[in-house]
Structure formats: structure tokens, C-alpha cells
Write an enzyme that holds these catalytic residues in place. Structure first.
Site: not given
Ligand code: NAD
Ligand code: DAU
Length: 345
Positions: A85, A129-131, A154, A158, A280
Site C-alpha cells: 500500500f 488505482t483507477d487513476e 501521482y 503508480k 483534473h
Molecule cells: P495514505 O496516504 O493514507 O497512506 C499512505 C501510507 O504510506 C502512510 O502511512 C505513509 O506513512 C506510508 N508511506 C508513504 N511513503 C512511504 C515510504 N517511502 N515508505 C514506507 N511507507 C510510506 O494512503 P491511502 O489512501 O491509504 O492509499 C494506500 C494505497 O492505496 C496507495 O498505494 C494508493 O495509491 C492506493 N489507493 C488509494 C485510494 C484512495 O481512495 N485513497 C484508491 C485506490 C488506490
Molecule cells: O481514484 C482513486 C484515487 O482517489 C487514489 O488513487 C488517490 O490516492 C486518492 O487520493 C484519490 O484521488 P482523488 O484526486 O480522486 O482524491 P481527492 O480526495 O483529492 O479528490 C476527489 C475529487 O474531489 C477530485 O475530483 C478532486 C475534488 N476535490 C478535492 C479536494 C481535496 C475538490 O473539488 N476539492 C478539494 O478540496
């Protein structure tokens, strides 16, 4: 079904990784998890404080991009599986610090793959990620064979990691699987992401910054459902395969924000449309037929109910939000683990 007994979870102090650690401890009573995390600004051991005396959860502070630290952790623990992760995850931050994203997300993944291979790991799951697919027009969904067209640093970091994982399988026979999930929400999400940020601002009657026209669409999935999907891929996914994960809950951002304001009983006048995020992506939507039919996974939580529960969780954990936003995790960590040996401090 073979259950892995000794799993390395990277990034387990983050939002999804932390929820996954809890999920796995409950779901697999014979499994031990080594949680390897660098504790960046997003890492939060407070979320795991109640696991301090849990012998099946071992925390090790370490960087996935540091070969020596990786060698130490792989030598000390004989892992049969790795779930990766750890990453820099916030798109907005990647716009100004792309290099860190490449170092952690791309180079870190290669170093982890090398260590996993050198130490005979049987299963490696890459949390992607779907991104990586880029952006959709008004119609259609991403399938696993959709083109990889990342639009921000980002997503590019990935996507590059996904290719390295694929290469480790094709070239070296490492048993990998890649998951690509849509946007998660739930407890312990760092309050820079849309949902926790909007909840925090609304509580303080501050403006809610919506990028552009607010009509960008994301597919939302409750974090517990992502965890169960990863568990399915870890134990039942076919080697070398990619699995899309999504909730089929495609919602424009402005609608998410309005729902949050309604739950919080706050006025829509708090919404502030601000300059759009560069690059975006307009719309994400996931075709997750493969994981549903092949592995029998299905989400168990409805968007509306989980959103209400999530809001309540943030209301009940205001102090955590404030500590997170003020960067106080590291102090909390020292308080909690300060007396431990250097390797885990
Ligand atoms: P997050 O930012 O909440 O947590 C990331 C964690 O990784 C943190 O605990 C941080 O300390 C650790 N980390 C960062 N750099 C590191 C390094 N160099 N070595 C070791 N640890 C490190 O992230 P999240 O939202 O929980 O996402 C987790 C994974 O899921 C990521 O790979 C992200 O790309 C993927 N993902 C996230 C989402 C989402 O909506 N948040 C969706 C799809 C996929
Ligand atoms: O789709 C999966 C991804 O979702 C993960 O891979 C990423 O790690 C995770 O950060 C997330 O990315 P997004 O860019 O989609 O998440 P974020 O919460 O930053 O933004 C969600 C949507 O809301 C996006 O279209 C941008 C918009 N946004 C976000 C913020 C922070 C706003 O309009 N205002 C804001 O202040």
C-alpha cells in the site's frame, strides 16, 4: 484455499493500509502482519493504538525505497506474502513534488519487488488505482484492458509501478496480482482528501473548496469493501492478473459535498467554487465484473449508510482530525512507542 500466515503490509499506518490490518486480523486468526511504514505526514499509528498488545501485529518503521531497511525486515521475518500500500497518495501534492512520488511509488515498488523475489515470497499484491487509466468521457467504464493513460504525476508514478510489477511476473515469474480501485472513504482518512476535508471545514463553518464546476465524477467505495476485495485477490487472484475494484457509485463531486452538508445540517452557502486542479480527470467509472464473477467479491456497504457512519466517525474523532492536520502524529507515535527498541522507533 491457502491462507498466508506471515504477511508484509507496507503503508499499514495509512488510511487503507490501517483498515486492512484490522480487517485481516479479524478475518484470518492465524495470520501475522508486519506493518512496515515510514510514518510520513500521512502515517498514523494512533489508528492502531489499540493493537499495541496484539502479538499478530508487528510495527516496523521503514522506507520502501530504502534497500538496507528492506533487507533487514525481509531477513528478520520469513514473509510468504506482500501487500504493498505504501505510497505518496495525494494528487495535489504530486503537482508540486513529482520527484518524491516517483522515488516512493515507482522506485520504492521496484526495490520491494527485488526484495520479495530475493526472499522467495510466494505472493505479491500491488495496490494500484483507477487513476492509471486517465479520464473517461460522458459514457463507458474502465476495464482491466483499457489503455493506461495517466494524467497527473501521482497517477503516472503508480502506472509506472504497475508496469514494473507486470515485468517482475513476466521476467522473473514472481506471483503478482494488481488491484485498481476507485475512490475510498471511511475512518482514518487524512483530512486533505475530499470527504474528510469537507467534513472538517463544514464543522468549523469554513468554505468548502470545490474544484472547477464540481461536475467531476468519482466512483466511491467504502474502505471495508476495498479491504475484502484485496483479501480475495491475495488469496484467490490468478498470478499476473489485474483486478478492477469499484462500487458502481459514480457521483459528481458537488453532489458528494451537498450530501455531506445535509448530513451535517450545514448550509450550502459554505460551498466555494475555486480554480480547477490542473490535469483534473473529468470522470472515473469502473467495470469490476472480473473480480465479481471470478472471485465472488461484492461490496457489502451502501454508499448512503457508510457516508453517514463516516461523518459520525469524524464528528466523534475531532481531536484526531485536529492532530492530523497539525502534523502531530509523530509526537503521538513517540508517546506510544517511545520506549521500544531503535528498529521500531
Ligand atoms: P495514505 O496516504 O493514507 O497512506 C499512505 C501510507 O504510506 C502512510 O502511512 C505513509 O506513512 C506510508 N508511506 C508513504 N511513503 C512511504 C515510504 N517511502 N515508505 C514506507 N511507507 C510510506 O494512503 P491511502 O489512501 O491509504 O492509499 C494506500 C494505497 O492505496 C496507495 O498505494 C494508493 O495509491 C492506493 N489507493 C488509494 C485510494 C484512495 O481512495 N485513497 C484508491 C485506490 C488506490
Ligand atoms: O481514484 C482513486 C484515487 O482517489 C487514489 O488513487 C488517490 O490516492 C486518492 O487520493 C484519490 O484521488 P482523488 O484526486 O480522486 O482524491 P481527492 O480526495 O483529492 O479528490 C476527489 C475529487 O474531489 C477530485 O475530483 C478532486 C475534488 N476535490 C478535492 C479536494 C481535496 C475538490 O473539488 N476539492 C478539494 O478540496
Amino acid at each position: 484455499m491457502n491462507t498466508y500466515k506471515n504477511i508484509l503490509v507496507t503503508g499499514g499506518a495509512g488510511f487503507i493500509g490501517g483498515n486492512f490490518v484490522r480487517y485481516m486480523l479479524d478475518a484470518h486468526p492465524e495470520t501475522t502482519l508486519v506493518n512496515y511504514d515510514a510514518l510520513t505526514y500521512a502515517g498514523n499509528l494512533e489508528s492502531l493504538a489499540d493493537l499495541e498488545s496484539e502479538p499478530r501485529h508487528v510495527f516496523v518503521k521503514g522506507n520502501v525505497a530504502d534497500k538496507r531497511q528492506l533487507e533487514d525486515v525481509f531477513t528478520e521475518h520469513a514473509f510468504d506474502a506482500v501487500v504493498h500500500f505504501a505510497a505518496e497518495t495525494h494528487v495535489d501534492r504530486s503537482l508540486t513534488d513529482a520527484e518524491l512520488f516517483i522515488e516512493t511509488n515507482t522506485c520504492g515498488t521496484q526495490r520491494l519487488l527485488d526484495a520479495a523475489r530475493a526472499h522467495g515470497v510466494k505472493r505479491y499484491v500491488q495496490i494500484s488505482t483507477d487513476e492509471v487509466y486517465g479520464s473517461l468521457g460522458p459514457e463507458g467504464e474502465f476495464a482491466e484492458n483499457s489503455p493506461i493513460q495517466p494524467n497527473n504525476p501521482y497517477a503516472a508514478s503508480k502506472a509506472a509501478a504497475d508496469f514494473l510489477v507486470r515485468a517482475a511476473h513476466k521476467t522473473h515469474g514472481l506471483e503478482v496480482a494488481i488491484t485498481r480501485c476507485s475512490n475510498n472513504f471511511g475512518p482514518w482518512q487524512f483530512p486533505e482528501k475530499l470527504i474528510p476535508l469537507m467534513i472538517a471545514n463544514a464543522q468549523e463553518n469554513k468554505p468548502l473548496p470545490v474544484y472547477g464546476d464540481g461536475l467531476h465524477v468519482r466512483d466511491w467505495l467504502y474502505v471495508q469493501d476495498h479491504c475484502s476485495a484485496i483479501d480475495a485477490v491475495l488469496h484467490k487472484g490468478r498470478p499476473g492478473e489485474v483486478y478492477n475494484i469499484g462500487g458502481h457509485k459514480d457521483v459528481p463531486n458537488i453532489e458528494v459535498v451537498r450530501k455531506l452538508l445535509a448530513i451535517l445540517n450545514k448550509p450550502e452557502s459554505l460551498i466555494a467554487f475555486v480554480k480547477d486542479r490542473p490535469g483534473h480527470d473529468r470522470r472515473y467509472a469502473m467495470d469490476s465484473t472480473k473480480i465479481r464473477t471470478e472471485l465472488g467479491w461484492t461490496p457489502a456497504h451502501s454508499f448512503e449508510d457508510s457516508l453517514r457512519q463516516t461523518v459520525q466517525w469524524y464528528l466523534d474523532n475531532r481531536e484526531w482530525q485536529e492532530r492530523a492536520r497539525s502534523g502531530a502524529y509523530q509526537d503521538y507515535y513517540r508517546t506510544l512507542y517511545g520506549n521500544r527498541p531503535a528498529a521500531s522507533a
